[in-house]
Enzyme design. Structure first.
Site, mmCIF file in Angstrom:
data_model
loop_
_atom_site.group_PDB
_atom_site.id
_atom_site.type_symbol
_atom_site.label_atom_id
_atom_site.label_comp_id
_atom_site.label_asym_id
_atom_site.label_seq_id
_atom_site.Cartn_x
_atom_site.Cartn_y
_atom_site.Cartn_z
ATOM 1 N N ASP A 163 21.483 -95.890 -4.780
ATOM 2 C CA ASP A 163 21.798 -96.611 -3.047
ATOM 3 C C ASP A 163 22.969 -97.137 -3.526
ATOM 4 O O ASP A 163 23.132 -96.546 -4.339
ATOM 5 C CB ASP A 163 20.514 -97.068 -2.846
ATOM 6 C CG ASP A 163 20.014 -98.000 -4.206
ATOM 7 O OD1 ASP A 163 20.812 -98.472 -4.378
ATOM 8 O OD2 ASP A 163 18.082 -98.813 -2.932
ATOM 9 N N HIS A 210 21.267 -100.053 -6.633
ATOM 10 C CA HIS A 210 19.647 -99.376 -7.247
ATOM 11 C C HIS A 210 20.863 -98.678 -8.093
ATOM 12 O O HIS A 210 21.143 -97.293 -7.343
ATOM 13 C CB HIS A 210 18.450 -99.768 -7.064
ATOM 14 C CG HIS A 210 18.578 -101.316 -6.581
ATOM 15 N ND1 HIS A 210 18.782 -101.034 -5.168
ATOM 16 C CD2 HIS A 210 18.356 -102.474 -6.979
ATOM 17 C CE1 HIS A 210 18.135 -102.351 -4.808
ATOM 18 N NE2 HIS A 210 18.273 -102.247 -5.380
ATOM 19 N N SER A 261 15.438 -107.088 -7.924
ATOM 20 C CA SER A 261 15.166 -105.289 -7.610
ATOM 21 C C SER A 261 15.142 -104.254 -8.774
ATOM 22 O O SER A 261 14.828 -103.669 -8.734
ATOM 23 C CB SER A 261 15.657 -104.920 -5.979
ATOM 24 O OG SER A 261 17.206 -105.000 -6.846
#
Length: 355
Positions: A319, A322, A41
């Site tokens: 978040d 990340h 991610s």
């Protein structure tokens, strides 16, 4: 000697020079012909959008600072690799494998997938994801298309040998595997030292597969402080600033990965591998909390359509896990040009491009 140019003509010279400069920039050639991205991610730019998975972010407030809005990037703006391709003078960002319609694959493809890992089972409790082995298979598909477009395999091989292959993966093998004993048995099977050895050995095989397919320039990323994310601190916090067992587990992984890079450079003499440690100066940034509102305890991702903080350029984390666009830019600038061996060894990315 007096100028024979009229005043209006003299006034037009700066404008003409500016237009010429813009034309030169438009015709600029990237420092490498293409850039291929493998990872999780931290690098995903939309490959998870069509998967049945909890690990996708094609909704607001993700992309609030990206011109196209929510694209599947796991932050408010750009990834490290978005910044790096601009530093390498590419005109456009590298497109995701899942959406290549109308895109120039000769410039590279992004195969990264949120929740994915080096190991096949990593992240499976979150739903669909594309493990590194499958990402490499997707690259084989692209190689076939590049060979077809260039007319022959030798031309494609020459093209690929000059590209940068970025591999940034491994954090999920800890956060969404080893440290999830209720879901995975790896922590019962291996000590942290043994697990690091197993992971790096598998990654070695995967890198060699890419090498056998024509890759010759590699940037391979180590693991950052995975125990210092807001989510880790919230779920596993013990009163210390970070979760020590997470960070301590990543140390042998990074040590073995550095040794692997040295071995590959020694054994594969026609290739160049460099170890990258994502880092930067965060003293002026908020590093202990998320910028967006997450799903409470154990909340990694932003709540859909929630309002994030206004001063996003002051935060490390977007978040629960990340980093922000700001942090990614700091890291990209660091690993691109740093001369510090703890950041990039044996080459920074700028020098790797010149090899």
């Amino acid at each position: 000697m007096e100028s024979k140019l009229k005043p209006l003509e003299l006034a037009a010279i700066p404008l003409l020079l500016a237009l010429l400069n813009l034309q030169m920039l438009a015709n600029a050639v990237p420092q490498v012909p293409c850039y291929f991205i493998f990872g999780d991610s931290l690098s995903d730019c939309g490959n998870n959008n069509k998967l049945v998975t909890m690990a996708k972010v094609n909704y607001s407030p993700y992309g609030i600072d990206f011109p196209q809005g929510p694209t599947g990037r796991f932050n408010n703006g750009r990834t490290i690799h978005d910044f790096l391709v601009k530093l390498l003078e590419f005109e456009d960002y590298i497109p995701p494998f899942a959406d290549l319609e109308g895109k120039n694959i000769l410039n590279g493809v992004n195969y990264a997938s949120g929740a994915s890992g080096i190991r096949e089972e990593t992240g499976q409790h979150l739903g669909g994801r594309i493990p590194l082995n499958e990402q490499i298979k997707n690259h084989q598909t692209i190689i076939s298309k590049i060979s077809a477009s260039m007319g022959n395999d030798s031309a494609a091989k020459s093209h690929l040998s000059r590209c940068i292959y970025s591999v940034q993966i491994g954090s999920n093998d800890y956060l969404n595997n080893y440290f999830r004993p209720e879901l995975y048995n790896t922590s019962q099977t291996y000590t942290p030292q043994e697990y690091a050895t197993v992971l790096v050995q598998q990654l070695s095989d995967q890198l060699k597969t890419l090498y056998d397919s024509g890759a010759r320039k590699f940037t391979v990323y180590g693991l950052g402080l995975i125990g210092c994310t807001p989510d880790a601190r919230s779920v596993h916090g013990t009163g210390t600033p970070c979760v020590d067992k997470f960070n301590e587990a990543s140390i042998p992984f990074n040590e073995r990965l550095r040794l692997l890079i040295d071995q590959l450079n020694h054994n594969l003499i026609d290739a160049k591998f460099t170890f990258i440690m994502p880092s930067g100066n965060t003293t002026a940034l908020v590093s202990y909390s998320a910028c967006c509102q997450t799903r409470g305890h154990a909340g990694e991702l932003c709540l859909p359509d929630s309002k994030p903080c206004d001063d996003r350029n002051r935060y490390v984390f977007w978040d629960g896990v990340h980093p922000t666009d700001t942090w990614n830019e700091i890291v990209a600038n660091s690993v691109y040009g740093s001369e510090k061996p703890e950041v990039a060894q044996p080459f920074n990315i700028q020098k790797l491009a010149q090899q």
